[in-house]
Design a protein around this motif. Sequence first.
Motif, PDB file in Angstrom:
ATOM      1  N   LEU A   1      50.896  36.396  29.529  1.00 24.76           N
ATOM      2  CA  LEU A   1      50.831  37.852  29.398  1.00 24.76           C
ATOM      3  C   LEU A   1      51.844  38.530  30.326  1.00 24.76           C
ATOM      4  O   LEU A   1      52.483  39.521  29.947  1.00 24.76           O
ATOM      5  CB  LEU A   1      49.423  38.348  29.716  1.00 24.76           C
ATOM      6  N   ALA A   2      51.995  37.999  31.536  1.00 22.15           N
ATOM      7  CA  ALA A   2      52.958  38.574  32.490  1.00 22.15           C
ATOM      8  C   ALA A   2      54.386  38.452  31.970  1.00 22.15           C
ATOM      9  O   ALA A   2      55.169  39.408  32.020  1.00 22.15           O
ATOM     10  CB  ALA A   2      52.826  37.887  33.845  1.00 22.15           C
ATOM     11  N   VAL A   3      54.718  37.283  31.465  1.00 19.57           N
ATOM     12  CA  VAL A   3      56.076  37.060  30.933  1.00 19.57           C
ATOM     13  C   VAL A   3      56.333  37.968  29.741  1.00 19.57           C
ATOM     14  O   VAL A   3      57.402  38.580  29.615  1.00 19.57           O
ATOM     15  CB  VAL A   3      56.257  35.575  30.549  1.00 19.57           C
ATOM     16  N   THR A   4      55.347  38.070  28.840  1.00 21.17           N
ATOM     17  CA  THR A   4      55.508  38.907  27.649  1.00 21.17           C
ATOM     18  C   THR A   4      55.658  40.373  28.024  1.00 21.17           C
ATOM     19  O   THR A   4      56.488  41.096  27.460  1.00 21.17           O
ATOM     20  CB  THR A   4      54.302  38.720  26.702  1.00 21.17           C
ATOM     21  N   ALA A   5      54.864  40.843  28.986  1.00 21.42           N
ATOM     22  CA  ALA A   5      54.965  42.239  29.429  1.00 21.42           C
ATOM     23  C   ALA A   5      56.330  42.517  30.050  1.00 21.42           C
ATOM     24  O   ALA A   5      56.922  43.582  29.834  1.00 21.42           O
ATOM     25  CB  ALA A   5      53.854  42.547  30.421  1.00 21.42           C
ATOM     26  N   ALA A   6      56.844  41.557  30.810  1.00 21.09           N
ATOM     27  CA  ALA A   6      58.173  41.729  31.412  1.00 21.09           C
ATOM     28  C   ALA A   6      59.241  41.831  30.328  1.00 21.09           C
ATOM     29  O   ALA A   6      60.148  42.663  30.407  1.00 21.09           O
ATOM     30  CB  ALA A   6      58.479  40.573  32.356  1.00 21.09           C
TER      31      ALA A   6
ATOM     32  N   ALA B   1      48.763  41.411  35.381  1.00 25.89           N
ATOM     33  CA  ALA B   1      48.385  40.065  34.934  1.00 25.89           C
ATOM     34  C   ALA B   1      48.532  39.058  36.071  1.00 25.89           C
ATOM     35  O   ALA B   1      47.669  38.188  36.275  1.00 25.89           O
ATOM     36  CB  ALA B   1      49.227  39.663  33.735  1.00 25.89           C
ATOM     37  N   LEU B   2      49.601  39.166  36.831  1.00 29.93           N
ATOM     38  CA  LEU B   2      49.821  38.222  37.927  1.00 29.93           C
ATOM     39  C   LEU B   2      48.831  38.452  39.070  1.00 29.93           C
ATOM     40  O   LEU B   2      48.419  37.500  39.740  1.00 29.93           O
ATOM     41  CB  LEU B   2      51.256  38.348  38.431  1.00 29.93           C
ATOM     42  N   THR B   3      48.454  39.696  39.296  1.00 22.62           N
ATOM     43  CA  THR B   3      47.437  39.984  40.319  1.00 22.62           C
ATOM     44  C   THR B   3      46.107  39.333  39.943  1.00 22.62           C
ATOM     45  O   THR B   3      45.414  38.756  40.790  1.00 22.62           O
ATOM     46  CB  THR B   3      47.267  41.502  40.487  1.00 22.62           C
ATOM     47  N   GLN B   4      45.751  39.415  38.667  1.00 25.32           N
ATOM     48  CA  GLN B   4      44.538  38.756  38.191  1.00 25.32           C
ATOM     49  C   GLN B   4      44.643  37.247  38.365  1.00 25.32           C
ATOM     50  O   GLN B   4      43.669  36.583  38.757  1.00 25.32           O
ATOM     51  CB  GLN B   4      44.298  39.079  36.710  1.00 25.32           C
ATOM     52  N   ALA B   5      45.821  36.708  38.085  1.00 23.37           N
ATOM     53  CA  ALA B   5      46.006  35.267  38.217  1.00 23.37           C
ATOM     54  C   ALA B   5      45.885  34.840  39.673  1.00 23.37           C
ATOM     55  O   ALA B   5      45.274  33.799  39.986  1.00 23.37           O
ATOM     56  CB  ALA B   5      47.371  34.865  37.648  1.00 23.37           C
ATOM     57  N   LEU B   6      46.442  35.623  40.589  1.00 30.39           N
ATOM     58  CA  LEU B   6      46.347  35.296  42.013  1.00 30.39           C
ATOM     59  C   LEU B   6      44.914  35.390  42.524  1.00 30.39           C
ATOM     60  O   LEU B   6      44.530  34.683  43.455  1.00 30.39           O
ATOM     61  CB  LEU B   6      47.254  36.222  42.822  1.00 30.39           C
ATOM     62  N   ALA B   7      44.132  36.253  41.916  1.00 34.74           N
ATOM     63  CA  ALA B   7      42.714  36.337  42.296  1.00 34.74           C
ATOM     64  C   ALA B   7      41.978  35.048  41.929  1.00 34.74           C
ATOM     65  O   ALA B   7      41.035  34.638  42.615  1.00 34.74           O
ATOM     66  CB  ALA B   7      42.061  37.531  41.610  1.00 34.74           C
ATOM     67  N   ILE B   8      42.431  34.396  40.865  1.00 34.58           N
ATOM     68  CA  ILE B   8      41.828  33.121  40.448  1.00 34.58           C
ATOM     69  C   ILE B   8      42.336  31.982  41.321  1.00 34.58           C
ATOM     70  O   ILE B   8      41.579  31.093  41.722  1.00 34.58           O
ATOM     71  CB  ILE B   8      42.143  32.839  38.957  1.00 34.58           C
ATOM     72  N   ALA B   9      43.652  32.003  41.603  1.00 36.19           N
ATOM     73  CA  ALA B   9      44.261  30.912  42.387  1.00 36.19           C
ATOM     74  C   ALA B   9      45.128  31.508  43.494  1.00 36.19           C
ATOM     75  O   ALA B   9      46.358  31.561  43.375  1.00 36.19           O
ATOM     76  CB  ALA B   9      45.088  30.019  41.464  1.00 36.19           C
ATOM     77  N   PRO B  10      44.531  31.992  44.577  1.00 35.34           N
ATOM     78  CA  PRO B  10      45.289  32.690  45.633  1.00 35.34           C
ATOM     79  C   PRO B  10      46.300  31.813  46.359  1.00 35.34           C
ATOM     80  O   PRO B  10      47.239  32.340  46.965  1.00 35.34           O
ATOM     81  CB  PRO B  10      44.190  33.173  46.592  1.00 35.34           C
ATOM     82  N   ASN B  11      46.135  30.506  46.327  1.00 35.18           N
ATOM     83  CA  ASN B  11      47.058  29.611  47.025  1.00 35.18           C
ATOM     84  C   ASN B  11      48.139  29.046  46.104  1.00 35.18           C
ATOM     85  O   ASN B  11      48.880  28.154  46.514  1.00 35.18           O
ATOM     86  CB  ASN B  11      46.270  28.467  47.668  1.00 35.18           C
ATOM     87  N   GLU B  12      48.223  29.557  44.896  1.00 34.77           N
ATOM     88  CA  GLU B  12      49.200  29.052  43.921  1.00 34.77           C
ATOM     89  C   GLU B  12      50.548  29.724  44.180  1.00 34.77           C
ATOM     90  O   GLU B  12      50.784  30.877  43.827  1.00 34.77           O
ATOM     91  CB  GLU B  12      48.711  29.360  42.501  1.00 34.77           C
TER      92      GLU B  12
ATOM     93  N   ARG C   1      55.808  33.226  43.327  1.00 36.68           N
ATOM     94  CA  ARG C   1      57.221  33.174  42.931  1.00 36.68           C
ATOM     95  C   ARG C   1      57.458  33.983  41.653  1.00 36.68           C
ATOM     96  O   ARG C   1      58.458  34.691  41.519  1.00 36.68           O
ATOM     97  CB  ARG C   1      57.665  31.728  42.738  1.00 36.68           C
ATOM     98  N   GLN C   2      56.521  33.868  40.702  1.00 32.53           N
ATOM     99  CA  GLN C   2      56.648  34.613  39.457  1.00 32.53           C
ATOM    100  C   GLN C   2      56.637  36.120  39.736  1.00 32.53           C
ATOM    101  O   GLN C   2      57.372  36.888  39.107  1.00 32.53           O
ATOM    102  CB  GLN C   2      55.526  34.233  38.493  1.00 32.53           C
ATOM    103  N   GLN C   3      55.830  36.547  40.695  1.00 29.89           N
ATOM    104  CA  GLN C   3      55.822  37.956  41.090  1.00 29.89           C
ATOM    105  C   GLN C   3      57.170  38.372  41.675  1.00 29.89           C
ATOM    106  O   GLN C   3      57.685  39.464  41.378  1.00 29.89           O
ATOM    107  CB  GLN C   3      54.721  38.214  42.118  1.00 29.89           C
ATOM    108  N   ALA C   4      57.733  37.506  42.509  1.00 31.86           N
ATOM    109  CA  ALA C   4      59.027  37.818  43.124  1.00 31.86           C
ATOM    110  C   ALA C   4      60.129  37.886  42.070  1.00 31.86           C
ATOM    111  O   ALA C   4      61.000  38.764  42.120  1.00 31.86           O
ATOM    112  CB  ALA C   4      59.366  36.764  44.180  1.00 31.86           C
ATOM    113  N   VAL C   5      60.092  36.974  41.112  1.00 32.59           N
ATOM    114  CA  VAL C   5      61.076  36.977  40.026  1.00 32.59           C
ATOM    115  C   VAL C   5      60.938  38.250  39.198  1.00 32.59           C
ATOM    116  O   VAL C   5      61.933  38.874  38.805  1.00 32.59           O
ATOM    117  CB  VAL C   5      60.908  35.725  39.136  1.00 32.59           C
ATOM    118  N   LEU C   6      59.697  38.650  38.941  1.00 26.19           N
ATOM    119  CA  LEU C   6      59.438  39.870  38.187  1.00 26.19           C
ATOM    120  C   LEU C   6      59.983  41.092  38.932  1.00 26.19           C
ATOM    121  O   LEU C   6      60.614  41.976  38.332  1.00 26.19           O
ATOM    122  CB  LEU C   6      57.940  40.031  37.955  1.00 26.19           C
ATOM    123  N   ALA C   7      59.769  41.152  40.236  1.00 19.42           N
ATOM    124  CA  ALA C   7      60.284  42.273  41.031  1.00 19.42           C
ATOM    125  C   ALA C   7      61.811  42.303  40.996  1.00 19.42           C
ATOM    126  O   ALA C   7      62.423  43.375  40.921  1.00 19.42           O
ATOM    127  CB  ALA C   7      59.787  42.169  42.470  1.00 19.42           C
TER     128      ALA C   7
END
Length: 540
Positions: A142-147, A158-169, A174-180
Motif C-alpha cells: 500500500l505504501a509503494v502504491t500510494a507513493a 501505511a508505513l507508520t502502521q507497519a512500524l507499529a506491528i514491527a518497530p524493530n524492522e 529505510r522505506q520511510q527514508a526512501v519515501l521522504a
Amino acid sequence: MNLLYTLKRYTEAQEQARQMLAAAPDDPAALFTLGLCQLRLGENQAALDSLQKALPLTSNDAKQHRFVLLSTVEALSRLNRFREARTLLDSLPPKDGDYELLFTRGVLCSTMGDTACATAAYTKALAAAATDKDRLAALRALAVTAAKAGDPAAARQALTQALAIAPNETSLLRQQAVLATSAKDYAEAARLGRELVAREPSLDNRELLANALGSLKQYDAAIEVLRPALTEKTDQDVAYRLSMHIGLLLLDAGKPEAAAEALGKAVALHREPLALLRLSRALERAGRTAEAAATLQEAGARDANPETFLELATLLAKLDNGAEALNALDKALAGPLPPDRRARILGMKGLLQSEQGDASGARRSLEEALAAGAGEKSALFLSLGQVCLDQKDYPAAVAAFKGAVAAGAGREAKRALADALVKAAQPEQALTVYEELAQTAATPRRSGRRQGKSGQYPVPAGPARPGRRPLRGPGQGRATGPLVQGRPKLCRRQRRYAGPGQSPVLPGHGQRSDRQGRGPSGPGHYPGRPARLRQGPGRL
C-alpha cells in the motif's frame, strides 16, 4: 516428489514428475509439480506450458484448481503477459477473505499501472490478512502504491502502521527514508537516515543518508558519514563505490582538487569509463584541462559513448585543438542518435568548422542539422546565415535569417536579416525590416550614426561601395538559442561541464572583433557570428 519440492530440490523433483508423466501424461498433480519446479528454475515458458495443461484437468477440484490458476498467473506475469494474467485471475469467483488472491490481484494491477485497482486490492488483502507477516506485506505494498500515485501522506500512514506491528524492522525505516527522499523532503530523509545508520550502519544506509545530506548541501557532513566505511580493509569494489561517491560530493561542494584526488583513487581501483569521465570533470574544474582531455580520451577508447566524445570535443576546443575536437564530434555522430541530439551535435560541428575557416564544411553540417527536422532551428538558421555571409552568398544568408525569424529567433535575427538584405542589394526590404524594429522597440537605441528626421535607419540606394561602412541596425549583441546561451551549466568564460546526463556545448554565437579591430560594432560583425575559438582557454 512433493517432499523434494518442499526441500527446494527442484531439479530432482522435476525429474520425478517427468517419470510420473511418462506413465500417466494427464496426471494433474505431476503437471502442477513440474510447472512449479520450472517456475523456480526460471524456465517460465516451459512452466506456463505445463500449468496450462494442468489447469483444465483440475476443474473438478476447486482448491487444487485455485493453486494451479494462481501459479499460471505468476508464469504469465513473468512473461510480461499481464492482461492475460489479469483476465485469468478475474475468472476466479470473488472472495473477500482470500488474502493470496487479493494480494496477487494488487500486484497485477500495480504492474499494469492501475493504482486505484491495486490500492483497492491491497486494502482488501490487509483486511483478510491472518498473520503479521501478511499484514506487513500488504502495508508495504500500500505504501509503494500510494507513493506511485503521488500520495505521500497515505504512504507514510501505511508505513507508520507497519512500524507499529514491527518497530524493530529496519527495512520499514529505510522505506520511510526512501519515501521522504522521493517526496524531496530531504530534512525528514536525513532524520530517518541518521536513525537508520545508528541501528544498522550498512553501506546502503550510509549512502542513503549521505544522499539526503548532499541534497541539503551539507556536503562535509555527508562525506563524514561515508568515510568510516572506507578503511584499508574495505573490499576493493566497495572502496571504488565510496571513492566515487565522496568525489562527487566534493565536486558539488566546489572542491575540484579534492574531488580529483578521490576520483583518482576510484580510477586506480577500476579504470572504468564512468570513473574516468567523472575524474575528467573534476580535473577540468580544477583548471587542469590538458589532463582532463587525456582522461576523456582514455574513457572514449574504452567506451564509444557519444556523450564522452562531446565532452572531449569541448575540452579539445578549449585547448585550441580544433582538428581533434572535430574528430571527437565525428565519433559522437558515428552511432545511432535521436534526431534532436544529432541536430545539436551537427550544429556544434558547424560552429567549430566555421571557427576553423572551413565555411563549406560548416554549411554542410548546419544544413544537415536543419534537415534532421529537430533541434533548435532558430540557432541553427542564425549560424547558417552567418556562414553564408562569410561565403558572400547573400541570397542564401537572407533565406537563412528569414528562417531564424520564422523559428522565433527575435530581434537579433531581424537585425541580421536587414544587414543581409542590404548586402543582397534589397534596400527596400531592409528598410521594411528596420521600420518593424523601430516600431516594436519601446525606446529605439541610437547606433551612433546620423538618423533621418523620421528616426529610421538610413538605407543606401544600392550596394555598399568598397570601403564604405555597411548598413547596421542598432544594439548588435549576442544571438540567442541553446547553441549559444543555453549551455547546460557552462559559465560565460569557462567552457565547463557540470553534471551527469548533460551534454557539453561548443561555443555559440557571440560578439567577435573584426579584422579592422573595431570590436563588435565594427564592419563584418553580424548577430549570430560565432565567437572565435582561438582566443585562448579563458574565452571558452
